[in-house]
Design a protein around this motif. Sequence first.
Motif, short mmCIF file in Angstrom:
data_model
loop_
_atom_site.label_atom_id
_atom_site.label_comp_id
_atom_site.label_asym_id
_atom_site.label_seq_id
_atom_site.Cartn_x
_atom_site.Cartn_y
_atom_site.Cartn_z
N ALA A 158 0.73 -1.19 0.10
CA ALA A 158 0.19 -0.03 0.01
C ALA A 158 0.74 1.08 0.19
CB ALA A 158 -1.10 -0.14 1.15
N ALA A 159 2.20 1.11 0.69
CA ALA A 159 2.83 2.43 0.71
C ALA A 159 3.39 2.59 -0.64
CB ALA A 159 4.02 2.05 1.76
N ALA A 160 3.89 1.47 -1.44
CA ALA A 160 4.45 1.69 -2.66
C ALA A 160 3.08 2.28 -3.64
CB ALA A 160 4.92 0.35 -3.15
N LEU A 161 2.13 1.59 -3.59
CA LEU A 161 0.98 2.16 -4.28
C LEU A 161 0.71 3.70 -4.19
CD1 LEU A 161 -1.44 1.91 -6.18
CD2 LEU A 161 -2.90 1.04 -4.23
N THR A 162 0.85 3.86 -2.85
CA THR A 162 0.77 5.49 -2.46
C THR A 162 1.95 6.47 -3.36
OG1 THR A 162 -0.21 4.94 -0.53
CG2 THR A 162 0.66 7.10 -0.71
N GLY A 163 2.98 5.70 -3.15
CA GLY A 163 4.17 6.45 -3.91
C GLY A 163 3.88 6.43 -5.52
N ALA A 164 3.04 5.51 -6.01
CA ALA A 164 2.82 5.45 -7.48
C ALA A 164 1.69 6.55 -7.98
CB ALA A 164 2.24 3.99 -7.84
N LEU A 165 0.83 6.65 -6.79
CA LEU A 165 -0.17 7.83 -7.01
C LEU A 165 0.61 9.09 -7.06
CD1 LEU A 165 -2.80 6.49 -4.58
CD2 LEU A 165 -3.00 6.34 -6.90
N SER A 166 1.50 9.22 -6.05
CA SER A 166 2.25 10.63 -5.78
C SER A 166 3.04 10.97 -7.49
CB SER A 166 2.95 10.46 -4.78
OG SER A 166 3.92 11.78 -4.86
N SER A 167 3.65 9.89 -7.69
CA SER A 167 4.53 10.10 -8.96
C SER A 167 3.54 10.34 -9.97
CB SER A 167 5.44 8.98 -9.35
OG SER A 167 4.63 7.60 -9.45
N ALA A 168 2.24 9.61 -10.41
CA ALA A 168 1.45 9.83 -11.38
C ALA A 168 0.65 11.25 -11.37
CB ALA A 168 0.28 8.85 -11.31
N LEU A 169 0.20 11.58 -10.23
CA LEU A 169 -0.20 13.03 -9.99
C LEU A 169 0.88 13.92 -10.45
CD1 LEU A 169 -2.23 13.19 -6.70
CD2 LEU A 169 -3.23 13.76 -8.93
N ILE A 205 11.49 20.81 -16.72
CA ILE A 205 9.88 20.19 -16.72
C ILE A 205 10.09 19.12 -17.55
CG2 ILE A 205 7.57 20.68 -17.22
CD1 ILE A 205 8.35 23.64 -16.37
N ASP A 206 10.42 18.99 -18.74
CA ASP A 206 10.59 17.85 -19.52
C ASP A 206 11.22 16.62 -18.78
OD1 ASP A 206 9.24 19.48 -21.35
OD2 ASP A 206 11.23 19.58 -22.53
N ASP A 207 12.43 16.98 -18.25
CA ASP A 207 12.92 15.84 -17.73
C ASP A 207 12.64 15.19 -16.30
OD1 ASP A 207 15.02 16.29 -19.39
OD2 ASP A 207 16.43 17.45 -18.33
N ALA A 208 11.66 16.20 -15.85
CA ALA A 208 11.03 15.67 -14.49
C ALA A 208 10.00 14.91 -14.77
CB ALA A 208 10.44 16.92 -13.86
N LEU A 209 9.13 15.22 -15.81
CA LEU A 209 7.75 14.46 -16.51
C LEU A 209 8.48 13.13 -16.79
CD1 LEU A 209 5.35 13.72 -17.34
CD2 LEU A 209 5.90 14.82 -19.61
N LYS A 210 9.58 13.02 -17.46
CA LYS A 210 10.35 11.63 -17.72
C LYS A 210 10.59 10.67 -16.70
CE LYS A 210 12.23 13.15 -22.36
NZ LYS A 210 13.38 13.38 -23.04
N ALA A 211 11.23 11.62 -15.63
CA ALA A 211 11.38 10.65 -14.45
C ALA A 211 10.23 10.47 -13.72
CB ALA A 211 12.16 11.67 -13.47
N CYS A 212 9.08 11.20 -13.66
CA CYS A 212 7.91 10.81 -12.88
C CYS A 212 7.32 9.28 -13.64
CB CYS A 212 7.04 11.72 -12.77
SG CYS A 212 7.31 13.35 -11.62
N GLU A 213 7.50 9.43 -14.91
CA GLU A 213 6.98 8.27 -15.79
C GLU A 213 7.63 6.93 -15.50
OE1 GLU A 213 5.11 10.88 -19.56
OE2 GLU A 213 7.10 9.95 -19.75
#
Length: 212
Positions: free
Chosen positions: A26-37, A62-70
């Motif tokens: 659940a903690a990891a899923l919450t992290g995924a929600l954070s990165s997705a948001l 911004i472009d690099d940050a988007l790639k990192a979040c994905e």
Amino acid sequence: MEKKVSIESYICDLSSSKPTPGGGSAAALTGALSSALTAMVFNLTIGKKVYESYNEEIKNKIDDALKACEEYNQLMVEFMKRDEEAFLSLMKAFKLSKSTEEEKILRNKELTKGYENALEVPFTLAKSGLELYKYVYIAAQYGNASVISDAGVGAILLYSTIESSILNVNINLSGIKDEKYKENILNKCDEMIKEALDYKSKILELVYSKIK
């Protein structure tokens, strides 16, 4: 954990008496929600008027940050799987026979390995969460104002991921006898939680200043 599972199925499994998924997943899923948001904030910023107003350096950031979040989206899902595997491996060690002295020695050795593996997963997840925070901060700094609150939600969720992970590290440390090892891990956890709190506070202060 299956590669693809519905939210309804996951919540059903999480609320059941099944051994997995649990708090680490659940903690990891919450992290995924954070990165997705956070990725969403960038996707709703790139190409917009505010994005075009930035210089090339900020646009690249911004472009690099988007790639990192994905990439973090996938990494966090992988942590869900790793957490479940580590827990099941530890449970397997508990089931080992302890009828003879040799079996007891082997069982204790496997339990130690199991506990170390079980705490390494959330420990690494917490570290990854801290690395993700710098991208959430970029989203709060330069994100489209209409979705800036989502960067704040991402910061809150990510703190939950890190604090929850550290809690899971602590529960698994209870099975470790090496006091120096435990002290080292606990000190690092203290440092991470302080850094995470600093990030969350800094991001939320910035977000609130933009929505008032």
